[in-house]
Design a protein around this motif. Structure first.
Motif, PDB file in Angstrom:
ATOM      1  N   SER A   1       6.900   8.396  22.144  1.00  0.00           N
ATOM      2  CA  SER A   1       8.094   9.162  22.494  1.00  0.00           C
ATOM      3  C   SER A   1       9.303   8.240  22.614  1.00  0.00           C
ATOM      4  O   SER A   1      10.404   8.574  22.159  1.00  0.00           O
ATOM      5  CB  SER A   1       7.865   9.909  23.809  1.00  0.00           C
ATOM      6  N   PHE A   2       9.107   7.079  23.212  1.00  0.00           N
ATOM      7  CA  PHE A   2      10.194   6.103  23.349  1.00  0.00           C
ATOM      8  C   PHE A   2      10.738   5.707  21.983  1.00  0.00           C
ATOM      9  O   PHE A   2      11.941   5.712  21.746  1.00  0.00           O
ATOM     10  CB  PHE A   2       9.695   4.875  24.106  1.00  0.00           C
ATOM     11  N   PHE A   3       9.834   5.363  21.032  1.00  0.00           N
ATOM     12  CA  PHE A   3      10.271   4.937  19.716  1.00  0.00           C
ATOM     13  C   PHE A   3      10.894   6.074  18.919  1.00  0.00           C
ATOM     14  O   PHE A   3      11.826   5.864  18.139  1.00  0.00           O
ATOM     15  CB  PHE A   3       9.126   4.276  18.943  1.00  0.00           C
ATOM     16  N   ARG A   4      10.448   7.302  19.118  1.00  0.00           N
ATOM     17  CA  ARG A   4      11.092   8.449  18.478  1.00  0.00           C
ATOM     18  C   ARG A   4      12.519   8.610  19.004  1.00  0.00           C
ATOM     19  O   ARG A   4      13.458   8.863  18.243  1.00  0.00           O
ATOM     20  CB  ARG A   4      10.301   9.734  18.726  1.00  0.00           C
ATOM     21  N   ASN A   5      12.694   8.449  20.315  1.00  0.00           N
ATOM     22  CA  ASN A   5      14.026   8.552  20.904  1.00  0.00           C
ATOM     23  C   ASN A   5      14.937   7.415  20.429  1.00  0.00           C
ATOM     24  O   ASN A   5      16.120   7.635  20.178  1.00  0.00           O
ATOM     25  CB  ASN A   5      13.949   8.546  22.433  1.00  0.00           C
TER      26      ASN A   5
ATOM     27  N   MET B   1      -0.147   6.298  25.870  1.00  0.00           N
ATOM     28  CA  MET B   1       0.227   6.056  24.487  1.00  0.00           C
ATOM     29  C   MET B   1       1.318   7.022  24.049  1.00  0.00           C
ATOM     30  O   MET B   1       2.145   6.686  23.213  1.00  0.00           O
ATOM     31  CB  MET B   1      -1.031   6.210  23.618  1.00  0.00           C
ATOM     32  N   GLY B   2       1.335   8.202  24.643  1.00  0.00           N
ATOM     33  CA  GLY B   2       2.339   9.204  24.290  1.00  0.00           C
ATOM     34  C   GLY B   2       3.733   8.787  24.696  1.00  0.00           C
ATOM     35  O   GLY B   2       4.714   9.105  24.020  1.00  0.00           O
ATOM     36  N   LYS B   3       3.833   8.058  25.812  1.00  0.00           N
ATOM     37  CA  LYS B   3       5.145   7.616  26.280  1.00  0.00           C
ATOM     38  C   LYS B   3       5.746   6.594  25.314  1.00  0.00           C
ATOM     39  O   LYS B   3       6.950   6.611  25.063  1.00  0.00           O
ATOM     40  CB  LYS B   3       5.049   7.002  27.674  1.00  0.00           C
ATOM     41  N   ILE B   4       4.903   5.728  24.764  1.00  0.00           N
ATOM     42  CA  ILE B   4       5.395   4.702  23.843  1.00  0.00           C
ATOM     43  C   ILE B   4       5.899   5.351  22.557  1.00  0.00           C
ATOM     44  O   ILE B   4       6.992   5.018  22.072  1.00  0.00           O
ATOM     45  CB  ILE B   4       4.299   3.653  23.555  1.00  0.00           C
TER      46      ILE B   4
END
Length: 59
Positions: free
Chosen positions: A6-10, A1-4
């Motif tokens: 992080s992706f949207f923050r980027n 869930m952290g990767k998702i």
């Protein structure tokens, strides 16, 4: 869930860096694209009609 997340923050961060066109520029670009598409469509239509006429004449 952290990767998702992080992706949207980027993605959000990168979208803030984008240089968006002004309304006047966007209108000019849109007119340019549409007129080019119409010109190319008419050009190929005329070429197609010419080739069809030549083929009908030969046959």
């Amino acid at each position: 869930m952290g990767k998702i997340s992080s992706f949207f923050r980027n993605v959000s961060s990168e979208m803030r860096k984008v240089s968006w066109p002004k309304r006047k520029e966007l209108t000019r670009y849109t007119i340019t694209v549409l007129s080019t598409v119409v010109f190319v469509a008419l050009f190929f239509f005329v070429i197609d009609m010419g080739i069809t006429a030549v083929i009908d004449w030969v046959l």
